[in-house]
Design an enzyme around this catalytic site. Structure first.
Site, mmCIF file in Angstrom:
data_model
loop_
_atom_site.group_PDB
_atom_site.id
_atom_site.type_symbol
_atom_site.label_atom_id
_atom_site.label_comp_id
_atom_site.label_asym_id
_atom_site.label_seq_id
_atom_site.Cartn_x
_atom_site.Cartn_y
_atom_site.Cartn_z
ATOM 1 N N LYS A 140 0.900 -1.420 0.200
ATOM 2 C CA LYS A 140 0.014 -0.130 0.012
ATOM 3 C C LYS A 140 0.497 1.275 0.072
ATOM 4 O O LYS A 140 1.789 1.888 1.058
ATOM 5 C CB LYS A 140 -0.523 -0.177 1.486
ATOM 6 C CG LYS A 140 -2.264 1.591 0.881
ATOM 7 C CD LYS A 140 -2.611 1.153 2.441
ATOM 8 C CE LYS A 140 -2.072 2.379 2.893
ATOM 9 N NZ LYS A 140 -3.079 3.420 4.101
ATOM 10 N N GLY A 201 -7.641 9.839 8.982
ATOM 11 C CA GLY A 201 -7.997 9.765 10.812
ATOM 12 C C GLY A 201 -9.127 10.289 10.699
ATOM 13 O O GLY A 201 -9.057 10.958 12.386
ATOM 14 N N GLY A 228 -10.591 7.829 6.116
ATOM 15 C CA GLY A 228 -11.890 9.231 6.691
ATOM 16 C C GLY A 228 -12.774 8.453 6.537
ATOM 17 O O GLY A 228 -14.115 9.612 7.274
#
Lengths: 298, 69
Positions: A140, A201, A228
């Site tokens: 990622k 976050g 989010g």
């Protein structure tokens, strides 16, 4: 039988025991009606970089109050893909255990991130270290451009993505909700593109459904919304846009009860996915009665 | 036997020499299967850890997976 229409992947089966279908996908619904035979809706698996996944919910492993809570929450979420970060071993406290002391790589697909990297070179270095741990070639990819918003540095991201794809990685790229960047990441050979719902976050939910839909409509590789999502309705709304999955961490870890929130998220992701596949009714600015106009008393 | 002055995870450290990277891990009480080793910015694959000797001034990074999003 196969349902005709826009969702050829959606299969409706009748008179089949559910255990034959549970391995095929996350959406298993049994009708509670006493007059109908059980009806099951089976989704196609999520395929990223040639690997198939049953769950469309991916979970991060950071910020939980305890490791036990993290493990239980991930279990309750049904996530198969779990993200991990690469960091220095703490040599002063060698009792400090890595996350693999708590999570089994046999049970979960470990997706290493390059969180905390601010340049392409740094992200490439972290990705290579992660691959050396020997689990898989997925990464990622995050190249962060700003400390306050943690928004991506899209130039660095594209440059790192190209290098890592060339080096044999399956790159899942964390990006913003910009279509052109998403298209360039796909052109760079990314296995999936991961636009944010809102900043990492933040828990602000899906700020730009139009942008996310545009990305999903135009890309061929899977679109996984990353970051989010704050609560179950955010996850459901996000999946209703037609995206292929969601990655979440803080929404679980910072919930008062992460395990119960993980359960809610699992169902929200399934519900949002099913609603997308079902195809919602049109929005109208006038009312349309649900009961017949005819047959009213004189 | 001479001590080697090296840097491990950003901190200066003296280790008894001669020592291979595998010896360093043992010295630090780490299991080679649970860490990834970088020597002077180059990844050293696990099977080679015992073959590579530390030299004065080497910079070693020892990383593993921690919780993250």
């Amino acid at each position: 039988m196969l349902v005709d229409g826009p969702f050829a992947s959606l299969r409706v089966t009748r008179d089949q025991p559910s255990f034959t279908m549970t391995r095929l996908g996350p959406l298993i619904f049994a009708s509670m009606s006493t007059t109908l035979e059980p009806t099951e809706l089976v989704d196609t698996p999520l395929t990223i970089g040639g690997r198939h996944f049953r769950s469309r919910l991916m979970a991060g492993t950071g910020k939980y109050r305890t490791n036990q809570e993290m493990v239980q929450a991930i279990e309750a979420s049904g996530a198969e893909i779990v993200t991990v970060a690469v960091r220095r071993v703490d040599l002063d406290r060698t009792k400090e255990e890595g996350v693999l002391h708590h999570l089994s790589p046999e049970r979960h697909f470990l997706l290493a991130n390059t969180a905390g990297c601010y340049t392409a070179d740094e992200a490439i270095r972290y990705a290579r270290l992660a691959r050396e741990a020997g689990f898989n070639e997925f990464v990622k990819l995050e190249v962060i451009g700003d400390r306050e918003t943690l928004l991506p540095d899209t130039a660095g991201l594209l440059s790192a993505a190209r290098a890592l794809v060339k080096d044999g990685f399956s790159v899942l790229a964390y990006t913003n909700d910009d279509l052109v960047t998403a298209l360039r990441l796909q052109e760079a050979g990314c296995a999936a593109v991961m636009p944010l719902a809102s900043p990492i976050g933040s828990g602000l939910g899906l700020l730009n459904p139009y942008g996310i839909r545009a990305i999903k409509r135009r890309l061929e590789v899977p679109v996984i919304v990353d970051a989010g999502v704050g609560t179950a309705s955010d996850a459901c709304l996000t999946m209703e846009q037609g995206v292929d999955g969601i990655l979440m961490n803080t929404a679980l870890a910072e919930a008062r009860d992460p395990v119960t929130m993980a359960w809610a998220m699992r169902h929200a992701v399934d519900a949002g996915r099913a609603a997308y596949l079902a195809g919602r009714m049109p929005r109208r600015e006038i009312a349309v009665p649900s009961s017949p106009d005819r047959g009213m008393l004189a | 036997m001479t001590d080697l002055q090296i840097t491990v995870n950003g901190d200066p450290r003296r280790v008894p020499g001669p020592a291979s990277l595998l010896d360093l891990l043992a010295h630090l009480g780490l299991d080679a299967r649970s860490v990834v080793v970088e020597l002077n910015r180059e990844i050293v694959r696990r099977p080679r850890l015992g073959d590579i000797s530390l030299a004065e001034g080497d910079t070693v990074e020892l990383v593993h997976f921690v919780g993250g999003g």
